[in-house]
Design a protein around this motif. Structure first.
Motif, short mmCIF file in Angstrom:
data_model
loop_
_atom_site.label_atom_id
_atom_site.label_comp_id
_atom_site.label_asym_id
_atom_site.label_seq_id
_atom_site.Cartn_x
_atom_site.Cartn_y
_atom_site.Cartn_z
N ALA A 77 0.83 -1.21 0.00
CA ALA A 77 0.00 0.00 0.00
C ALA A 77 0.86 1.26 0.00
O ALA A 77 0.56 2.24 -0.68
CB ALA A 77 -0.93 -0.01 1.21
N LEU A 78 1.95 1.21 0.76
CA LEU A 78 2.87 2.34 0.81
C LEU A 78 3.51 2.59 -0.55
O LEU A 78 3.58 3.72 -1.02
CB LEU A 78 3.94 2.09 1.88
CG LEU A 78 4.93 3.22 2.14
CD1 LEU A 78 4.20 4.45 2.65
CD2 LEU A 78 5.98 2.78 3.14
N GLU A 79 3.96 1.53 -1.21
CA GLU A 79 4.57 1.66 -2.54
C GLU A 79 3.54 2.15 -3.56
O GLU A 79 3.86 2.95 -4.43
CB GLU A 79 5.18 0.34 -2.96
CG GLU A 79 6.46 0.02 -2.22
CD GLU A 79 7.09 -1.29 -2.67
OE1 GLU A 79 6.81 -1.72 -3.81
OE2 GLU A 79 7.85 -1.86 -1.88
N LYS A 80 2.30 1.66 -3.44
CA LYS A 80 1.23 2.10 -4.34
C LYS A 80 0.96 3.60 -4.15
O LYS A 80 0.79 4.34 -5.11
CB LYS A 80 -0.02 1.28 -4.07
CG LYS A 80 -1.09 1.46 -5.10
CD LYS A 80 -2.26 0.53 -4.82
CE LYS A 80 -3.34 0.70 -5.86
NZ LYS A 80 -4.50 -0.16 -5.59
N GLY A 81 0.96 4.05 -2.89
CA GLY A 81 0.77 5.47 -2.61
C GLY A 81 1.90 6.32 -3.15
O GLY A 81 1.68 7.40 -3.72
N LYS A 82 3.14 5.82 -2.99
CA LYS A 82 4.30 6.54 -3.53
C LYS A 82 4.23 6.62 -5.05
O LYS A 82 4.58 7.64 -5.65
CB LYS A 82 5.60 5.87 -3.09
CG LYS A 82 5.96 6.10 -1.64
CD LYS A 82 7.28 5.45 -1.30
CE LYS A 82 7.67 5.68 0.14
NZ LYS A 82 8.95 5.04 0.48
N ALA A 83 3.78 5.55 -5.68
CA ALA A 83 3.67 5.54 -7.14
C ALA A 83 2.63 6.56 -7.60
O ALA A 83 2.84 7.27 -8.60
CB ALA A 83 3.31 4.14 -7.63
N LYS A 84 1.51 6.66 -6.88
CA LYS A 84 0.48 7.65 -7.23
C LYS A 84 1.02 9.07 -7.08
O LYS A 84 0.80 9.92 -7.94
CB LYS A 84 -0.75 7.48 -6.34
CG LYS A 84 -1.62 6.31 -6.73
CD LYS A 84 -2.85 6.26 -5.85
CE LYS A 84 -3.73 5.10 -6.23
NZ LYS A 84 -4.94 5.02 -5.39
N ARG A 144 3.07 14.05 -9.45
CA ARG A 144 4.16 15.02 -9.61
C ARG A 144 4.60 15.13 -11.06
O ARG A 144 4.84 16.23 -11.56
CB ARG A 144 5.36 14.62 -8.75
CG ARG A 144 5.20 14.94 -7.31
CD ARG A 144 6.45 14.60 -6.55
NE ARG A 144 6.28 14.85 -5.13
CZ ARG A 144 7.01 14.29 -4.20
NH1 ARG A 144 7.98 13.45 -4.53
NH2 ARG A 144 6.78 14.56 -2.95
N ILE A 145 4.71 14.02 -11.74
CA ILE A 145 5.12 14.03 -13.15
C ILE A 145 4.10 14.82 -13.98
O ILE A 145 4.46 15.68 -14.79
CB ILE A 145 5.28 12.59 -13.69
CG1 ILE A 145 6.51 11.95 -13.06
CG2 ILE A 145 5.39 12.59 -15.21
CD1 ILE A 145 6.64 10.45 -13.33
N TRP A 146 2.81 14.55 -13.76
CA TRP A 146 1.79 15.26 -14.53
C TRP A 146 1.75 16.75 -14.18
O TRP A 146 1.50 17.58 -15.06
CB TRP A 146 0.41 14.62 -14.32
CG TRP A 146 0.26 13.42 -15.19
CD1 TRP A 146 0.24 12.12 -14.81
CD2 TRP A 146 0.15 13.43 -16.62
NE1 TRP A 146 0.13 11.31 -15.90
CE2 TRP A 146 0.07 12.09 -17.04
CE3 TRP A 146 0.11 14.42 -17.59
CZ2 TRP A 146 -0.05 11.72 -18.37
CZ3 TRP A 146 0.00 14.05 -18.92
CH2 TRP A 146 -0.09 12.73 -19.30
N LEU A 147 2.00 17.10 -12.93
CA LEU A 147 2.07 18.53 -12.58
C LEU A 147 3.22 19.21 -13.31
O LEU A 147 3.08 20.34 -13.79
CB LEU A 147 2.22 18.70 -11.06
CG LEU A 147 0.96 18.46 -10.24
CD1 LEU A 147 1.28 18.53 -8.75
CD2 LEU A 147 -0.13 19.46 -10.60
N TRP A 148 4.37 18.53 -13.41
CA TRP A 148 5.50 19.09 -14.15
C TRP A 148 5.16 19.23 -15.63
O TRP A 148 5.48 20.24 -16.26
CB TRP A 148 6.76 18.23 -13.98
CG TRP A 148 7.53 18.57 -12.77
CD1 TRP A 148 7.62 17.85 -11.61
CD2 TRP A 148 8.32 19.74 -12.57
NE1 TRP A 148 8.40 18.50 -10.71
CE2 TRP A 148 8.85 19.68 -11.27
CE3 TRP A 148 8.61 20.85 -13.35
CZ2 TRP A 148 9.67 20.66 -10.74
CZ3 TRP A 148 9.44 21.83 -12.83
CH2 TRP A 148 9.95 21.74 -11.55
#
Length: 141
Positions: free
Chosen positions: A15-22, A27-31
């Protein structure tokens, strides 16, 4: 129950890794969006709009006209040679505003790519240009 502790830990880790991936994806889309906005802003600044083009042409006229012999002779003929600087702006606006207003953005942008004769024809021809020059000189006070 030791298996459930390891399973719980694995589930939390997943769940933690899934949250980090989201978060990474967001962040990528904001950039990407920020770069698109910046790109469109700079592109809009590069493309000269009609008002900017008119202002640039009138400014160029104001810088160059006072040094022409014809301008000096016209002012001297009307007794206005001492007021040269004050009259340049009025003359240049009179000469260029109306002819440039008739042109489209595309025509104005293409003016730098065509020869002098084609530019003159685009502005109404030599007769119209000379007539406008006489009218603008006559209007100076």
């Amino acid at each position: 129950m030791p298996g459930s502790g390891e399973e719980g830990e694995a589930a939390r880790q997943a769940a933690l890794e899934k949250g980090k991936a989201k978060i990474r994806t967001i962040r990528i889309w904001l950039w990407v969006v920020a770069l698109l906005f910046a790109g469109f802003f700079f592109l809009s600044q590069c493309a000269m709009s009609k008002p900017k083009a008119k202002a640039a042409i009138i400014e160029s006229c104001m810088k160059n006209v006072p040094f022409t012999d014809k301008w000096q002779a016209d002012l001297k003929q009307r007794g206005l040679e001492r007021q040269s600087e004050a009259l340049v702006q009025d003359y240049c606006v009179c000469m260029w505003d109306a002819p440039l207003e008739k042109l489209t953005d595309k025509q104005i942008r293409s003016m730098s790519n065509i020869d002098a004769q084609a530019q003159l024809e685009l502005l109404g021809g030599a007769q119209a240009f000379n007539r406008r020059d006489a009218q603008c000189i006559a209007g100076l006070k």
